[in-house]
Design an enzyme around this catalytic site. Sequence first.
Site, PDB file in Angstrom:
ATOM      1  CB  CYS A 215      -4.745  15.014  -8.086  1.00 38.14           C
ATOM      2  SG  CYS A 215      -4.447  14.271  -9.697  1.00 38.14           S
TER       3      CYS A 215
ATOM      4  CB  CYS B 282       0.889  17.784 -14.073  1.00 35.22           C
ATOM      5  SG  CYS B 282       0.744  18.214 -12.331  1.00 35.22           S
TER       6      CYS B 282
END
Length: 259
Positions: A73, A198
């Site tokens: 992430c 993101c």
Amino acid sequence: MHIRFFKYQGTGNDFIIIDNRELTFPKTTELIQNMCHRKFGIGADGLILLENDEEVHFKMVYYNSDGRESTMCGNGGRCVAAFAKFIGIVDKRAVFRAVDGIHSAWIIDDVVSLELLDTSLPVKKEPGYYIDTGSPHLVIFKNDLDTIDVNLEGRKWRFDNTFENQGGVNVNFCSEPRGNTIYVRTYERGVESETLSCGTGVTAAALVTSYLYGINDSISVNTPGGDLSISFKRNSDKFEKISLTGQAKFVFEGKYWLS
Ligand SMILES: N[C@H](CCC[C@H](N)C(=O)O)C(=O)O
């Protein structure tokens, strides 16, 4: 019994961060789902545990809001580096272990630059391009980014069996570049909805844009959650020296009561 948590957001991608160096956090799917729930819990796109590591400053363990551990992430990596500085285990530079390997990050006020691992060139996969930037991403170029239904369109490809081996894929809708700037909206695997940005997704979109349009230096990405910049070096068979830079901010801390 309660769990002390810290809430961070990186360009609108938000995370519950927990100092788990004592390894007391109960790592269950149900608890993580409940903590990430927008109404019954704290609310977040994901949950990150900071744990001890023998060789580097710390280890990052990442869970999507579906409660399952996932791949790298990027925004979460930027936020956990900021948290590591906040709790005093690093100063300006953090070196940490994540699921895909070792990352460095530089923290200057509320801006964090995160090094991502080298990756191979994009592969054409209808209706766009596939690339893994620590997480699997499909990048689709579209002109009507402000009006598309990202959740509806994203779901069409998120579960497509082309990406079965990767456990599905994140879906990024990307504008044609204007100069070296693109606009990206992302449907995120494991959150199962659009997120405001993101990190590995905007990196994927930037690298595909570089590959297709021959832009060889840094690329700026506008997202609904804010602006990020990606710098990289492209050579004949891969991208390297990839760095993702943007804001990563502490929002609040609290105690989550275990019923
Ligand atoms: N949802 C992604 C992981 C988090 C990616 C995103 N939050 C980022 O900043 O890179 C996946 O399961 O592939």
